[in-house]
Design an enzyme around this catalytic site. Structure first.
Site, PDB file in Angstrom:
ATOM      1  NE  ARG A  35      -0.492   0.232   4.982  1.00  0.00           N
ATOM      2  CZ  ARG A  35      -1.111   0.185   6.166  1.00  0.00           C
ATOM      3  NH1 ARG A  35      -2.410   0.012   6.204  1.00  0.00           N
ATOM      4  NH2 ARG A  35      -0.410   0.333   7.270  1.00  0.00           N
ATOM      5  CG  ASP A 311       7.016  -6.859  13.230  1.00  0.00           C
ATOM      6  OD1 ASP A 311       7.863  -7.752  13.424  1.00  0.00           O
ATOM      7  OD2 ASP A 311       7.304  -5.650  13.159  1.00  0.00           O
ATOM      8  CB  ALA A 319      13.794  -7.045  10.216  1.00  0.00           C
ATOM      9  CG  HIS A 445      45.107 -12.154  20.962  1.00  0.00           C
ATOM     10  ND1 HIS A 445      44.411 -11.636  22.032  1.00  0.00           N
ATOM     11  CD2 HIS A 445      46.346 -11.593  20.993  1.00  0.00           C
ATOM     12  CE1 HIS A 445      45.198 -10.808  22.696  1.00  0.00           C
ATOM     13  NE2 HIS A 445      46.379 -10.763  22.077  1.00  0.00           N
TER      14      HIS A 445
END
Length: 466
Positions: A35, A311, A319, A445
């Protein structure tokens, strides 16, 4: 004439556009309905533009802390409008990129508002009120979510903001009160503080960042307060009055104390709710609970052939969770064998404030509530050579294992770039690596990620550098 598709996706956010691409990869005729702009909230108003603004905040922090590194600067000017312009340009590029991906994968993009008329039948209304009908064997709802309102606090886009407004301010407010201390609230509090705003954070729960491990939340609170951010926990906004220039806010705690504050802006960041309205869900008997569509482990709703991802299908509202659900949902409906359901408890969560926070799995409190014997390890970044070298040694890594099986139950990190490191624990969890397995991994490291290794060794009772 009604057009027919194998898969029709409603919404083009990280769930929707990924679902469409995956369906097209399976050779299914696919369309996506949007939309507004391709990319949904994440690309246009959420994940991406906030990170662009937070990058600006990081630069501001760096400029303030140049002297220990031997640098000095003259007068530095800041233009909020230019930072917002940069943020919007990033979103625009990514939205255009999704348009390219739709064309590349032969996915039809339908502009308009969708509504289910029946199982497999969707009506789309365009901006000029033209209504077209589409049919599909499978309809995937990926309509996302929006800010949850706070009773008595009505955003006006001027003095009272939602996160949409906070992303495109016309100027930098001198003071800001943020309601809610989840990821959104904490990120904006950190962002605006680094840019020079006086920030107050109000949270109803006893701790900020309520879903995070208590030790992590406590650490972030201390860091925020040292930066001058004022925090009210166990408190809520009981009254609010917006004037032409300021907002008067009454903050009431559960202990009964009342504080009246005057600020330039108020940001409502008290959670989200699913975009479930006007989709035709009730008519099809699709179950909605607490504002989100109910689904099974394969993202199927209670209506045959209708799915929900991201969601709109509930927490965690992230996400990457939406994108993962998109793939498993489409693979399952396409008949792919050995699809694995998503364990929502182990979706990594990231907060891009200063300090950054990243976590997956159970908090220590949740793990202890299971009754298991635990091995808990923690490594402070004050003992990390790389963290000290970059001047970012405030933080720690915490790992939680089942003492009997060695299973990784939870990992919690706070400090520099932890959002880039948490996936190491995610991979370990997915491959069912135990504490002993992780102890045998060689970490380079000097790196920040060495703290992950040290935390595992701590859980096993054999730390080296602490």
């Amino acid at each position: 004439m009604t057009q027919k598709y194998d898969v029709l996706v409603v919404g083009s956010g990280p769930g929707g556009y990924v679902a469409a691409i995956r369906a097209a990869q399976h050779g299914l005729r696919t369309a996506i309905v949007e939309r507004d702009r391709l990319g949904g909230i994440c690309l246009n108003w959420g994940c991406i533009p906030t990170k662009a603004l937070l990058h600006g905040a990081d630069v501001a922090h760096t400029l303030v802390n140049l002297q220990p590194l031997g640098f000095s600067t003259g007068s530095v000017e800041f233009d909020m409008g230019r930072l917002v312009e940069f943020s919007r340009s990033v979103s625009g590029r990514l939205s255009d990129g999704i348009g390219y991906l739709m064309k590349k994968n032969d996915i039809d993009v339908v502009e308009g508002v969708a509504r289910l008329l029946d199982k497999g039948v969707v009506a789309v209304t365009t901006a000029d009120e033209t209504v077209s009908e589409y049919r599909a064997d499978h309809v995937i709802l990926a309509t996302g979510a929006r800010p949850r309102p706070v009773p008595g606090v009505i955003p006006d886009g001027d003095r009272i903001w939602t996160y949409f407004d906070a992303l495109v301010p016309t100027d930098l407010p001198k003071s800001l009160l943020v309601i809610g201390s989840g990821a959104v609230g904490v990120e904006f509090a950190s962002l605006y503080k680094d840019l020079g705003t006086d920030v107050t954070l109000v949270e109803m729960a006893p701790q900020i960042m309520p879903v995070e491990d208590f030790a992590v939340a406590s650490h972030v609170r201390r860091q925020f307060e040292q930066r001058g951010i004022k925090i009210h926990t166990g408190a809520s906004v009981s009254e609010l009055a917006a004037g032409p220039d300021t907002v008067t806010v009454t903050v009431q705690s559960t202990a009964g104390t009342v504080d009246e504050l005057t600020v330039d802006r108020v940001l409502v960041a008290a959670g989200i709710q699913g975009n479930v309205e006007d989709l035709g869900l009730t008519e099809l008997g699709i179950e909605v609970e607490h504002g989100f569509i109910t689904t099974d482990q394969w993202c199927r709703t209670s209506a045959f052939g209708v799915y929900a991802i991201g969601d709109v299908a509930g927490a965690p509202c992230l996400a990457h969770k939406a994108s993962h659900e998109a793939v498993l949902c489409v693979d399952k409906l396409a008949g792919v064998q050995h699809v694995r359901p998503l364990d929502r408890d182990y979706v990594p969560g990231c907060t891009y404030a200063r300090p950054q926070v990243a976590s997956l799995g159970l908090t220590e409190e949740q793990a202890r509530a299971t009754g298991r014997r635990l091995q808990v390890g923690q490594f402070d970044l004050q003992a990390s050579g790389k963290a000290l070298a970059i001047g970012e040694a405030d933080g720690f890594v915490k790992t939680i294992f089942d003492a009997d099986s060695g299973e990784l139950l939870g990992a919690h990190m706070v400090g520099p770039d932890v959002t880039e490191q948490i996936q190491g624990f995610g991979i370990a969890r997915a491959l069912e690596a135990t504490a002993d397995d992780l102890a045998e991994v060689v970490f380079a490291h000097p790196t920040l990620s060495e703290a992950m290794h040290e935390s595992v060794l701590s859980a096993l009772g054999r730390p080296i550098n602490m």
